[in-house]
Design a protein around this motif. Sequence first.
Motif, short mmCIF file in Angstrom:
data_model
loop_
_atom_site.label_atom_id
_atom_site.label_comp_id
_atom_site.label_asym_id
_atom_site.label_seq_id
_atom_site.Cartn_x
_atom_site.Cartn_y
_atom_site.Cartn_z
N PRO A 1 3.35 9.01 -3.77
CA PRO A 1 2.15 9.65 -4.32
C PRO A 1 0.98 8.67 -4.43
O PRO A 1 1.15 7.49 -4.71
CB PRO A 1 2.61 10.13 -5.70
N ALA A 2 -0.21 9.20 -4.23
CA ALA A 2 -1.42 8.39 -4.40
C ALA A 2 -1.63 8.09 -5.88
O ALA A 2 -1.17 8.82 -6.76
CB ALA A 2 -2.63 9.12 -3.84
N ASP B 1 -1.43 15.52 1.16
CA ASP B 1 -0.56 14.38 1.47
C ASP B 1 -0.58 14.03 2.95
O ASP B 1 0.33 13.35 3.44
CB ASP B 1 0.88 14.70 1.05
N ALA B 2 -1.62 14.46 3.66
CA ALA B 2 -1.65 14.26 5.11
C ALA B 2 -2.92 13.51 5.55
O ALA B 2 -3.92 13.49 4.84
CB ALA B 2 -1.56 15.60 5.84
N GLN C 1 0.84 -1.18 0.00
CA GLN C 1 0.00 0.00 0.00
C GLN C 1 0.89 1.25 0.00
O GLN C 1 2.08 1.19 0.33
CB GLN C 1 -0.88 0.00 1.26
N PRO C 2 0.34 2.40 -0.41
CA PRO C 2 1.13 3.63 -0.35
C PRO C 2 1.73 3.84 1.05
O PRO C 2 1.10 3.51 2.05
CB PRO C 2 0.09 4.72 -0.68
N SER D 1 -8.77 -2.63 -7.86
CA SER D 1 -7.72 -1.88 -8.56
C SER D 1 -6.58 -2.82 -8.91
O SER D 1 -6.04 -3.50 -8.03
CB SER D 1 -7.20 -0.74 -7.68
N LEU D 2 -6.23 -2.86 -10.19
CA LEU D 2 -5.19 -3.79 -10.65
C LEU D 2 -3.82 -3.14 -10.73
O LEU D 2 -2.86 -3.80 -11.11
CB LEU D 2 -5.58 -4.34 -12.03
N GLY D 3 -3.72 -1.87 -10.39
CA GLY D 3 -2.44 -1.18 -10.42
C GLY D 3 -2.47 0.01 -11.37
O GLY D 3 -3.52 0.42 -11.85
N GLU D 4 -1.30 0.55 -11.63
CA GLU D 4 -1.15 1.67 -12.57
C GLU D 4 -0.44 1.16 -13.82
O GLU D 4 0.48 0.34 -13.73
CB GLU D 4 -0.33 2.80 -11.94
#
Length: 626
Positions: free
Chosen positions: A240-241, A125-126, A22-23, A302-305
């Motif tokens: 980054p998200a 980002d918080a 995860q991020p 979600s399969l990714g980017e």
Amino acid sequence: MDVKAVLSAAATDPQPEAAAPQPVWTIVPGTLADFLATAGTLTLGQRRLIVRQALLVFEQNFAHLPLKVAMHGVNPVQRLRLLQSRLSRQETPDPEWAFHFELQSIFHSVRDLHTGYQLPKPFADAAAFLPFRIEQAGDRYVVTQVNADLLPVGGDLRVGVTVTHWNGVPIGRAATANGERYAGGNLAARHARGLESLTQRALAGHLPPDEEWVVVSYVDLDGKPQELRMPWLVLRRTVPAAPVGGDAPRGVDIEGEQLASIRSFLFEGAGPSNYTATGIFLWRAVETTSGTFGHVRITGFSLGEFTSQAQFVAALQAHVEAFAQIITSLPEDGLILDIRSNPGGHILAGEILLQFLTHRRIQPEPAQMVSSPLNLLLASHTPDYARWRRSLELSVETGAVYSDAFPLSSEEIVNAFGQFYHGPVVLITDARCYSTSDIFAAGFADHAIGTIIGVDDNTGAGGANVVGQADLLDDLRDVPGSPYEPLPAGAAISVAIRRTLRVGDAAGTPLEDLGVVPSVRHRLTVADVLEGNPDLMETAGRELKLLPKRRLKVSVVPGDDALVTHFDTLGLDRIDVYVDGRPRGSVDVVPGAGSLTLPGTGEQVRAEGFLGGELVAVATAFPQAG
């Protein structure tokens, strides 16, 4: 898509494979109050730009605007015009928190998690958090996860204690009141989100808490009343998200994905321990008094980017191969699919799985765009929206509010593999299922695959394809006169660009706000939230036992100008066999093994199983030398 590869995968045992990390987050020294003291740098001009773009997407792109105005009695467009007017007269800007509060209030008024305003840096980002999680079990609110290292000195909050009050307010009332501040298309969804955001919230989509610290009243494990007072703490994202849009249509709860990553960081290793993880799937066999069944939790879609369509297709192939492996390795007496708290993801990744569970042909949910000049401009210049162009052009003459409806997923792909699991299936949902998860649940219901068991009264009721304003900006970047402008300081706007409609008996019904109502309701117990859902599994087992059991296993061995089809059946009385799409033979069957020799050769065999003249099962096989 490779059908043979999926059949081959189904014949092998699934391998444990952890999901992608995860991020990453890091803990910011100090408290939320310290963080807020240094936040906020938007100029008056930047605020005017953000409002101008918000008004644009609401008026021209927002697919649900007519429904939201009617269902919730709101007028976000007029509120944005009023805010725009006030800003035009200001010479000295109001405090930045007041601007963010008003703009988020407007977005939240439409009760749509797809359509949101994400605050600029440093909020983007918080996250604000408390190091514990509270879940509802019947009328009780129980602490189910704690990061003890982050509790204040002397804090002794433990898993299993019952929370009674939040800052002096009864906890149930506090969760409901908190939920009214945020999006959520129905009461169940708002309450669930209100409870979650009491302890963790990503500041990109939520304003910081009003209070600098909280007082939690609870009953400890010895039955004694206790209180915990602690300040809000802050996380900062170091990776980054993921972008909102992409080449493949997505339906995702952006906040839900962020919350999942926050909890993965805070409560590392605190998840279910008796599951096997394979990508986004958690699976196991569960024993109940009704029998032993398979249990598969789908944690996301979600399969990714991806930087190319080929990468996406490869990820999709791996996704279906993993699912086929898992479900065919589990007991055939019944399958429990579980999409609780699934925030969605790639729409095709959800709809493609339905075919593995049913003999029926899958009809993907169609989607519409709201009729507007800007959507027509998008459809005229962007391949992704081209199918909607003609009906948008005609809307000028017909006065139609919406375009024609077309599916976002390819009907060919969502039927490319066919049924793999022939036993009974139930689906477990909650109010945190959203977007692609809603679409998956709707497809499960609309194709009469099995019984839906809800731990809440409804799903999250998000029925749309979401894109970012930045995606729309890119789509029309080279088009003269495009009204989209880059947003400042890391701010972002997302919008439901296409709304989805139900199929089957509910054909034409919007999924947004209406959701998917379960046919069976199970109230989670304390044992469920603390001990791996034993009571929920018992409910699922009882429902599975009420459904018919079937089996249709097929293999084909080539002979001398013939195909010998071997089968093993249960709950069928006839099999019709097709070779390369043409009928080749039919045989009456009884439970157990049998065979049928078919004249000629062929590449692909499809067996259709009947009971009393009704099609109830299908299976596909490729000839393989014995």
